[in-house]
Design a protein around this motif. Structure first.
Motif, PDB file in Angstrom:
ATOM      1  N   ASP A  15      -7.940  -3.919  -2.703  1.00  0.00           N
ATOM      2  CA  ASP A  15      -6.504  -3.922  -2.382  1.00  0.00           C
ATOM      3  C   ASP A  15      -6.253  -3.187  -1.066  1.00  0.00           C
ATOM      4  OD1 ASP A  15      -5.637  -5.312  -4.663  1.00  0.00           O
ATOM      5  OD2 ASP A  15      -5.479  -3.477  -5.841  1.00  0.00           O
ATOM      6  N   GLU A  16      -6.941  -2.062  -0.869  1.00  0.00           N
ATOM      7  CA  GLU A  16      -6.754  -1.262   0.345  1.00  0.00           C
ATOM      8  C   GLU A  16      -7.220  -1.985   1.598  1.00  0.00           C
ATOM      9  OE1 GLU A  16      -8.415   0.008  -2.447  1.00  0.00           O
ATOM     10  OE2 GLU A  16      -6.561   0.928  -3.191  1.00  0.00           O
ATOM     11  N   ASP A  17      -8.176  -2.889   1.445  1.00  0.00           N
ATOM     12  CA  ASP A  17      -8.676  -3.623   2.606  1.00  0.00           C
ATOM     13  C   ASP A  17      -7.606  -4.501   3.229  1.00  0.00           C
ATOM     14  OD1 ASP A  17     -11.093  -2.375   2.272  1.00  0.00           O
ATOM     15  OD2 ASP A  17     -12.128  -4.136   1.489  1.00  0.00           O
ATOM     16  N   ALA A  18      -6.607  -4.903   2.457  1.00  0.00           N
ATOM     17  CA  ALA A  18      -5.502  -5.681   3.042  1.00  0.00           C
ATOM     18  C   ALA A  18      -4.835  -4.877   4.154  1.00  0.00           C
ATOM     19  CB  ALA A  18      -4.486  -6.055   1.965  1.00  0.00           C
ATOM     20  N   PHE A  19      -4.665  -3.582   3.946  1.00  0.00           N
ATOM     21  CA  PHE A  19      -4.065  -2.725   4.977  1.00  0.00           C
ATOM     22  C   PHE A  19      -4.982  -2.628   6.195  1.00  0.00           C
ATOM     23  CE2 PHE A  19      -2.211  -1.345   0.968  1.00  0.00           C
ATOM     24  CZ  PHE A  19      -0.853  -1.343   1.268  1.00  0.00           C
ATOM     25  N   ALA A  20      -6.283  -2.487   5.943  1.00  0.00           N
ATOM     26  CA  ALA A  20      -7.238  -2.397   7.051  1.00  0.00           C
ATOM     27  C   ALA A  20      -7.265  -3.700   7.838  1.00  0.00           C
ATOM     28  CB  ALA A  20      -8.631  -2.057   6.523  1.00  0.00           C
ATOM     29  N   TRP A  21      -7.308  -4.838   7.149  1.00  0.00           N
ATOM     30  CA  TRP A  21      -7.322  -6.125   7.838  1.00  0.00           C
ATOM     31  C   TRP A  21      -6.049  -6.286   8.669  1.00  0.00           C
ATOM     32  CZ3 TRP A  21      -9.360 -10.439   4.021  1.00  0.00           C
ATOM     33  CH2 TRP A  21     -10.678 -10.131   3.628  1.00  0.00           C
ATOM     34  N   HIS A  22      -4.917  -5.930   8.098  1.00  0.00           N
ATOM     35  CA  HIS A  22      -3.641  -6.049   8.815  1.00  0.00           C
ATOM     36  C   HIS A  22      -3.660  -5.202  10.089  1.00  0.00           C
ATOM     37  CE1 HIS A  22       0.713  -5.114   9.440  1.00  0.00           C
ATOM     38  NE2 HIS A  22       0.757  -6.432   9.351  1.00  0.00           N
ATOM     39  N   ARG A  23      -4.155  -3.986   9.985  1.00  0.00           N
ATOM     40  CA  ARG A  23      -4.216  -3.083  11.149  1.00  0.00           C
ATOM     41  C   ARG A  23      -5.205  -3.609  12.199  1.00  0.00           C
ATOM     42  NH1 ARG A  23      -8.010   0.145  11.623  1.00  0.00           N
ATOM     43  NH2 ARG A  23      -8.360   0.437   9.414  1.00  0.00           N
ATOM     44  N   GLU A  40       1.932 -11.002   8.482  1.00  0.00           N
ATOM     45  CA  GLU A  40       2.563  -9.916   7.720  1.00  0.00           C
ATOM     46  C   GLU A  40       1.557  -9.352   6.724  1.00  0.00           C
ATOM     47  OE1 GLU A  40       5.657  -8.742   8.252  1.00  0.00           O
ATOM     48  OE2 GLU A  40       5.756 -10.150   9.919  1.00  0.00           O
ATOM     49  N   LEU A  41       1.748  -8.108   6.341  1.00  0.00           N
ATOM     50  CA  LEU A  41       0.864  -7.450   5.375  1.00  0.00           C
ATOM     51  C   LEU A  41       0.713  -8.274   4.101  1.00  0.00           C
ATOM     52  CD1 LEU A  41      -0.855  -5.092   4.380  1.00  0.00           C
ATOM     53  CD2 LEU A  41       1.288  -3.953   3.697  1.00  0.00           C
ATOM     54  N   SER A  42       1.786  -8.880   3.633  1.00  0.00           N
ATOM     55  CA  SER A  42       1.730  -9.648   2.383  1.00  0.00           C
ATOM     56  C   SER A  42       0.709 -10.781   2.461  1.00  0.00           C
ATOM     57  CB  SER A  42       3.113 -10.193   2.025  1.00  0.00           C
ATOM     58  OG  SER A  42       3.574 -11.080   3.042  1.00  0.00           O
ATOM     59  N   VAL A  43       0.516 -11.353   3.641  1.00  0.00           N
ATOM     60  CA  VAL A  43      -0.474 -12.424   3.810  1.00  0.00           C
ATOM     61  C   VAL A  43      -1.877 -11.871   3.561  1.00  0.00           C
ATOM     62  CG1 VAL A  43      -1.519 -14.015   5.478  1.00  0.00           C
ATOM     63  CG2 VAL A  43       0.977 -13.750   5.369  1.00  0.00           C
ATOM     64  N   TYR A  44      -2.158 -10.674   4.071  1.00  0.00           N
ATOM     65  CA  TYR A  44      -3.475 -10.070   3.864  1.00  0.00           C
ATOM     66  C   TYR A  44      -3.645  -9.594   2.421  1.00  0.00           C
ATOM     67  CZ  TYR A  44      -3.896 -10.522   8.845  1.00  0.00           C
ATOM     68  OH  TYR A  44      -3.950 -11.049  10.115  1.00  0.00           O
ATOM     69  N   GLU A  45      -2.558  -9.180   1.784  1.00  0.00           N
ATOM     70  CA  GLU A  45      -2.642  -8.819   0.362  1.00  0.00           C
ATOM     71  C   GLU A  45      -3.013 -10.047  -0.457  1.00  0.00           C
ATOM     72  OE1 GLU A  45       0.475  -5.105   0.030  1.00  0.00           O
ATOM     73  OE2 GLU A  45       1.309  -7.141   0.143  1.00  0.00           O
TER      74      GLU A  45
END
Length: 169
Positions: A15-23, A40-45
């Motif tokens: 789940d945390e990797d979505a934030f890393a990918w977004h960044r 958007e972050l939601s896409v990576y989530e």
């Protein structure tokens, strides 16, 4: 001259990797061949959740790529082609995306080779890579992997020239 490839580790995205990918992907250079800007972050989530499902169902996915310090630096892996009505429907696509500071150091090649080993062990007989013709870095990776150019095509939305590469495993 061949240089040693860096140590790279692949793991199922968290789940945390979505934030890393977004960044990581919030960089116009990284996104040049992927729409020009980060989603958007939601896409990576959703993407990381979908990759966890792919790994559970198929034994492979787009894994988070970690450097020698266990920092997420991008992703690489394979998934069923996600688009209907265009491209290699029903095929397994290999792909990658890497943080700009890590370009040119061999991370993608090392991770893609590990990906090929994993999908081969999962029983996948062949993979394809869909690469825009202007993306010279990714084309170079397909060549280092031994992939062969199979088709030149125009993308449906932008009519950009793309290449489909294939590798029989």
């Amino acid at each position: 001259m061949n240089r040693a490839l860096p140590d790279v580790r692949l793991r199922v995205p968290t789940d945390e990797d979505a934030f890393a990918w977004h960044r990581i992907f919030d960089d116009p250079d990284v996104m040049e061949f992927h729409g020009g800007k980060s989603a958007e972050l939601s896409v990576y989530e959703e993407l990381t959740a979908r990759q966890r499902r792919h790994d559970a169902e198929h034994g492979f996915c787009f894994w988070s790529m970690l450097d020698e310090n266990d920092q997420v630096i991008g992703f690489t892996g394979a998934q069923p082609w996600p688009h209907q009505g265009f491209g290699p429907v029903g095929e397994i696509e290999i792909g990658w995306r890497l943080a700009r500071p890590h370009w040119g150091k061999g991370y993608v090649t090392a991770a893609a080779r590990e990906t090929l080993d994993r999908v081969r062990r999962a029983g996948v007989p062949t993979v394809v890579a869909m690469v825009l013709a202007e993306n010279k870095r990714s084309i170079a990776v397909t060549q280092r992997l031994g992939m062969a150019l199979e088709e030149v095509f125009a993308t449906p939305a932008t009519k950009a020239v793309g290449h489909r590469y294939r590798l029989n495993l």
